[in-house]
Design a protein around this motif. Structure first.
Motif, PDB file in Angstrom:
ATOM      1  N   MET A 328       1.024  -0.669   0.044  1.00  0.00           N
ATOM      2  CA  MET A 328      -0.348  -0.077  -0.673  1.00  0.00           C
ATOM      3  C   MET A 328       0.632   0.793   0.104  1.00  0.00           C
ATOM      4  N   GLY A 329       2.495   1.084   0.305  1.00  0.00           N
ATOM      5  CA  GLY A 329       2.986   2.271   0.559  1.00  0.00           C
ATOM      6  C   GLY A 329       3.737   2.681   1.400  1.00  0.00           C
ATOM      7  N   VAL A 330       3.695   1.992   2.571  1.00  0.00           N
ATOM      8  CA  VAL A 330       4.122   1.893   4.142  1.00  0.00           C
ATOM      9  C   VAL A 330       5.713   1.563   3.804  1.00  0.00           C
ATOM     10  N   ASP A 331       6.174   2.514   4.356  1.00  0.00           N
ATOM     11  CA  ASP A 331       7.968   2.389   4.288  1.00  0.00           C
ATOM     12  C   ASP A 331       8.619   1.681   5.139  1.00  0.00           C
ATOM     13  N   GLY A 332       7.778   1.523   5.867  1.00  0.00           N
ATOM     14  CA  GLY A 332       8.443   0.650   7.639  1.00  0.00           C
ATOM     15  C   GLY A 332       7.573   0.744   8.937  1.00  0.00           C
ATOM     16  N   PHE A 333       8.115  -0.420   9.365  1.00  0.00           N
ATOM     17  CA  PHE A 333       6.985  -0.545  10.455  1.00  0.00           C
ATOM     18  C   PHE A 333       8.255  -0.131  11.650  1.00  0.00           C
ATOM     19  N   ARG A 334       7.175  -0.159  13.200  1.00  0.00           N
ATOM     20  CA  ARG A 334       7.739  -0.053  14.519  1.00  0.00           C
ATOM     21  C   ARG A 334       7.405  -0.837  14.962  1.00  0.00           C
ATOM     22  N   TYR A 335       7.702  -1.957  15.282  1.00  0.00           N
ATOM     23  CA  TYR A 335       7.584  -3.579  16.194  1.00  0.00           C
ATOM     24  C   TYR A 335       7.430  -2.727  17.584  1.00  0.00           C
ATOM     25  N   ASP A 336       6.340  -2.958  18.210  1.00  0.00           N
ATOM     26  CA  ASP A 336       6.147  -3.430  19.990  1.00  0.00           C
ATOM     27  C   ASP A 336       6.409  -4.421  20.334  1.00  0.00           C
ATOM     28  N   MET A 337       7.279  -4.374  21.001  1.00  0.00           N
ATOM     29  CA  MET A 337       8.372  -5.220  22.684  1.00  0.00           C
ATOM     30  C   MET A 337       8.367  -6.950  21.569  1.00  0.00           C
ATOM     31  N   ALA A 338       9.260  -6.100  20.366  1.00  0.00           N
ATOM     32  CA  ALA A 338      10.100  -7.704  19.398  1.00  0.00           C
ATOM     33  C   ALA A 338      10.587  -8.529  20.270  1.00  0.00           C
ATOM     34  N   GLU A 339      10.689  -8.236  21.570  1.00  0.00           N
ATOM     35  CA  GLU A 339      11.883  -9.309  22.219  1.00  0.00           C
ATOM     36  C   GLU A 339      10.900 -10.325  22.906  1.00  0.00           C
ATOM     37  N   MET A 340       9.716 -10.397  22.931  1.00  0.00           N
ATOM     38  CA  MET A 340       8.643 -11.095  23.486  1.00  0.00           C
ATOM     39  C   MET A 340       8.333 -12.339  22.830  1.00  0.00           C
ATOM     40  N   VAL A 341       9.435 -11.903  20.956  1.00  0.00           N
ATOM     41  CA  VAL A 341       8.512 -13.240  19.800  1.00  0.00           C
ATOM     42  C   VAL A 341      10.038 -13.693  19.438  1.00  0.00           C
ATOM     43  N   PRO A 342       9.781 -14.859  19.427  1.00  0.00           N
ATOM     44  CA  PRO A 342      11.527 -15.432  19.070  1.00  0.00           C
ATOM     45  C   PRO A 342      12.595 -14.870  17.716  1.00  0.00           C
ATOM     46  N   VAL A 343      13.069 -14.735  17.976  1.00  0.00           N
ATOM     47  CA  VAL A 343      14.697 -13.618  16.392  1.00  0.00           C
ATOM     48  C   VAL A 343      14.246 -14.417  15.139  1.00  0.00           C
ATOM     49  N   GLU A 344      14.471 -16.240  15.773  1.00  0.00           N
ATOM     50  CA  GLU A 344      14.289 -16.653  14.090  1.00  0.00           C
ATOM     51  C   GLU A 344      13.375 -16.065  13.154  1.00  0.00           C
ATOM     52  N   PHE A 345      11.705 -15.652  14.149  1.00  0.00           N
ATOM     53  CA  PHE A 345      10.637 -15.105  13.248  1.00  0.00           C
ATOM     54  C   PHE A 345      10.937 -14.119  12.799  1.00  0.00           C
ATOM     55  N   TRP A 346      11.473 -13.281  13.330  1.00  0.00           N
ATOM     56  CA  TRP A 346      12.208 -11.376  12.698  1.00  0.00           C
ATOM     57  C   TRP A 346      12.806 -11.898  11.658  1.00  0.00           C
ATOM     58  N   SER A 347      13.652 -12.888  11.780  1.00  0.00           N
ATOM     59  CA  SER A 347      14.604 -13.203  10.324  1.00  0.00           C
ATOM     60  C   SER A 347      13.464 -13.235   9.351  1.00  0.00           C
ATOM     61  N   TYR A 348      13.005 -14.310   9.165  1.00  0.00           N
ATOM     62  CA  TYR A 348      11.499 -14.740   8.275  1.00  0.00           C
ATOM     63  C   TYR A 348      11.080 -13.291   7.774  1.00  0.00           C
ATOM     64  N   LEU A 349      10.512 -12.914   8.875  1.00  0.00           N
ATOM     65  CA  LEU A 349       9.824 -11.672   7.704  1.00  0.00           C
ATOM     66  C   LEU A 349      10.120 -11.258   7.710  1.00  0.00           C
ATOM     67  N   ASN A 350      11.135 -10.311   8.843  1.00  0.00           N
ATOM     68  CA  ASN A 350      12.052  -9.207   7.737  1.00  0.00           C
ATOM     69  C   ASN A 350      12.670  -8.984   6.704  1.00  0.00           C
ATOM     70  N   SER A 351      13.146 -10.650   6.173  1.00  0.00           N
ATOM     71  CA  SER A 351      14.197 -10.887   4.795  1.00  0.00           C
ATOM     72  C   SER A 351      12.332 -11.226   3.888  1.00  0.00           C
ATOM     73  N   HIS A 352      11.906 -11.016   4.256  1.00  0.00           N
ATOM     74  CA  HIS A 352      10.103 -10.724   3.059  1.00  0.00           C
ATOM     75  C   HIS A 352      10.177  -9.861   3.214  1.00  0.00           C
ATOM     76  N   ILE A 353      10.010  -8.929   3.526  1.00  0.00           N
ATOM     77  CA  ILE A 353       9.947  -7.399   3.742  1.00  0.00           C
ATOM     78  C   ILE A 353      10.958  -6.725   2.939  1.00  0.00           C
ATOM     79  N   LYS A 354      12.333  -7.226   3.112  1.00  0.00           N
ATOM     80  CA  LYS A 354      13.341  -6.579   2.873  1.00  0.00           C
ATOM     81  C   LYS A 354      13.260  -7.096   1.164  1.00  0.00           C
ATOM     82  N   GLN A 355      12.970  -8.423   0.834  1.00  0.00           N
ATOM     83  CA  GLN A 355      13.433  -8.587  -0.705  1.00  0.00           C
ATOM     84  C   GLN A 355      12.334  -7.736  -1.358  1.00  0.00           C
ATOM     85  N   VAL A 356      10.693  -7.911  -0.574  1.00  0.00           N
ATOM     86  CA  VAL A 356      10.022  -6.305  -1.534  1.00  0.00           C
ATOM     87  C   VAL A 356      10.630  -5.018  -1.604  1.00  0.00           C
TER      88      VAL A 356
END
Length: 638
Positions: A328-356
């Motif tokens: 939709m044109g959003v250029d980035g995200f602020r992730y709330d309480m990221a430390e409560m979510v496993p780091v592997e998920f962030w690798s998965y999510l952020n690499s998919h976002i960077k791919q786009v």
């Protein structure tokens, strides 16, 4: 314009189609699920030589000109800001602060107490909503935006899309919140694309945990509303048909902060439910671990690692959500309480976002310093809040409770990751500088902001109202004094004087408030344009503490430099008395700058005044005279 070819699953294609991004089927990748590719074009980046400047705005409060401010007041009584309040004039005023990115806080549709059933939106239960306007971190529909923010709630998504376009027209980028750790207790998406299931829609609720459940459960027990403290009444005691001390949820779900009780406590995040990312109740992981060597690999390698991996259902849901907004044109995200979510998920999510969008700006809230490097290197976060290290130390200095030498030590501890540690003095969670509970004087933020902004290569964040000394002085209902409320319909008095009835020209500000705003504008605009702030750093504190002059723990001095620009920064934290001393510039720095003995002109980038650097025997000296709470940012004029 950059073009990327991105392999996408069928579900994700449906998500992108929902935001108007029609895919082009240029290739098909063989995999267990049919995939296609999509071509995207990236927006041009803001033009700046220095550092990024993030302006955090609480969207609901920004354009509200209503001054009633009745505790627990309704939208009709206290007013509310809209997307359309961010006019060209408003955006010009934000950009004048040096802003490169606007973080529009509170955009995704969250639970709130107002009747929007005419638009097909279910009413929310006050027993599981904090405040009347609701917490922006209890998201109810990730594929929509808050109806409060739209002039026409039926067209709320279109109004936000128009705001994205206006922001881009003013050469600024758009950030919004994503809250993976938890959602509202009554999560239900009206806007989700066809084929996308709601969180929990396919869960097996007979068990506490299953890998592909989106929630955790308390089998055999129904949810119970917390016991309210003696000084708390839902909606301030106002009668409401749903405020009956009950909320239907059977079986009960774990609460957002991890409470496993069917009846969470009032201090728990009772308005939210914990999301399951494939972490078993004993803490073990039910997904592939990320090899340690990926800490040294780029996002492309992370993206490839996850191809063909069987990941938990929740991971896919959040990937689709973030790609929906990216599309939709959003250029980035602020992730709330990221430390409560496993780091592997962030690798998965952020690499998919960077791919786009390889230039996506990804900022995370992490408060445990021992986790910082994992979330940066393994989780692919661009930036983390530098709260527990730099902000906490700087707050003590501002309050007269801590030495400036601790800032030097903190910067040294962060040296290997300093670029990734976003600096701030205020945000929606922290006390306002001008509040008696913090510093009691907005001017005490001036030397602190100079230091916070200029000491590192990391981005700087400014919270709306900080630039005019907003003190967060009133109890708004659920929200209490010292922090501007995020739970209530409210007007922000000092900020409203800058809004000036929708002119956004500061015409109603006092002379002191105008001067404060001009200070922030000058400092942050300089930081956006200064190439030295992407270069080297030398602390000058230690050598000057040892010099036997009037330089003390109430001052902080350092140098920033690049081939094009050399800066000497000195800040004074005493609010009552000025200070004069001879600042020593060590021979090592003089040699690095390749300066011969002699006199060199210095130009202060804050006031425009001049001074002199005198070099004799390879060492430098500057005669410094600082007013109370004064700072200088001297640029060497060759």
């Amino acid at each position: 314009m950059n073009k990327k070819i991105i392999p996408l699953t069928a579900a994700t294609l449906a998500v992108l189609a929902a935001c108007g991004k029609a895919p082009t089927t240029e290739s098909v990748t063989a995999s267990p699920k049919a995939t296609e590719t999509i071509t995207t074009e990236q927006n041009s980046q803001p033009q700046y030589q220095g550092k990024a400047v993030v302006y955090q705005v609480f969207t609901r409060l920004f354009g509200n000109t209503n001054t009633t401010n009745k505790p627990w007041g309704t939208l009709e009584e206290n007013g509310v800001g809209k997307f359309n309040d961010f006019t060209d004039e408003a955006l010009q005023g934000i950009k004048a602060l040096g802003t490169t990115h606007i973080w529009y806080t509170g955009v995704p549709h969250h639970a709130l107490i107002r009747d929007y059933t005419a638009y097909g939106i279910s009413n929310d239960d006050p027993d599981v909503v904090k405040g009347r306007a609701g917490s922006p971190y209890a998201v109810k529909d990730y594929y929509s935006v808050s109806p409060d923010l739209a002039v026409d709630p039926a067209n709320r998504l279109q109004e936000f899309q128009a705001l994205i376009a206006r922001t881009h027209q003013h050469d600024m980028k758009v950030l919004i919140d994503i809250v993976p750790n938890h959602v509202a207790r009554a999560y239900h998406s009206l806007q989700r694309p066809e084929g996308v299931a709601d969180f929990g829609a396919n869960d097996d609720t007979s068990v506490a945990y299953a890998r592909d459940n989106n929630f955790y459960y308390v089998p055999g027990e129904a949810f119970q509303v917390p016991e309210w403290p003696a000084d708390y009444q839902v909606l301030g005691g106002e009668a409401h048909p749903l405020a009956d001390g009950k909320f239907a949820e059977n079986p009960a779900k774990w609460t957002g902060n991890g409470s496993r009780a069917a009846q969470p406590a009032f201090d728990d995040w009772y308005e939210t439910v914990k999301i399951n990312f494939g972490v078993q109740p004993d803490g073990s992981y039910d997904f592939d671990s990320l090899p340690a060597e990926y800490a040294e690999k780029d996002w492309q390698a992370h993206y490839q690692f996850w191809q063909g991996k069987n990941v938990p259902d929740t991971w896919i849901k959040f990937r689709d959500i973030t790609l929906y907004w990216t599309g939709m044109g959003v250029d980035g995200f602020r992730y709330d309480m990221a430390e409560m979510v496993p780091v592997e998920f962030w690798s998965y999510l952020n690499s998919h976002i960077k791919q786009v969008n390889p230039a996506a700006f990804l900022l995370a809230e992490v408060y445990q310093p021992h986790l910082y490097r994992d979330y940066i290197k393994l989780g692919l976060m661009d930036y983390l809040y530098d709260k527990v290290e730099f902000y906490d130390s700087l707050k003590l200095v501002m309050q007269g409770k801590g030495p400036t030498s601790e800032l030097v030590a903190t910067q040294q501890r962060m040296a290997d990751i300093e670029h990734h540690m976003l600096h701030f003095l205020e945000n929606h969670d922290e006390q306002r500088i001008a509040s008696p509970e913090f510093a009691g004087d907005a001017r005490k933020g001036m030397p602190a902001m100079v230091v916070s902004t200029l000491i590192s290569t990391s981005p700087t964040m400014l919270y709306f109202g900080q630039e005019v000394g907003e003190p967060g002085a009133a109890d708004a209902g659920f929200g209490k004094a010292s922090r501007t409320t995020i739970f209530d319909y409210w007007g922000v008095p000092h900020h409203q004087r800058w809004v000036n009835g929708g002119k956004f020209d500061g015409g109603a500000l006092t002379a002191e408030e105008q001067a404060l705003r001009q200070f922030y504008s000058t400092l942050l605009s300089f930081s956006r344009a200064a190439p030295a702030l992407n270069g080297g750093y030398t602390e000058l504190h230690s050598v000057n503490m040892a010099a036997g002059t009037a330089y003390s723990e109430q001052q902080l001095a350092f140098a920033r430099y690049s081939a094009e620009q050399q800066l000497i920064v000195v800040s004074h934290f005493n609010a009552e008395q000025g200070s004069e001393f001879a600042l020593t510039i060590p021979a090592e720095l003089i040699a690095k700058w390749q300066l011969a003995d002699g006199k060199y002109r210095l130009q202060d980038q804050l006031s425009g005044s001049s001074n002199e650097l005198i070099i004799a025997g390879g060492k430098g000296t500057i005669a410094i005279a600082l007013a109370p709470l004064g700072s200088v940012v001297y640029q060497l004029v060759r």
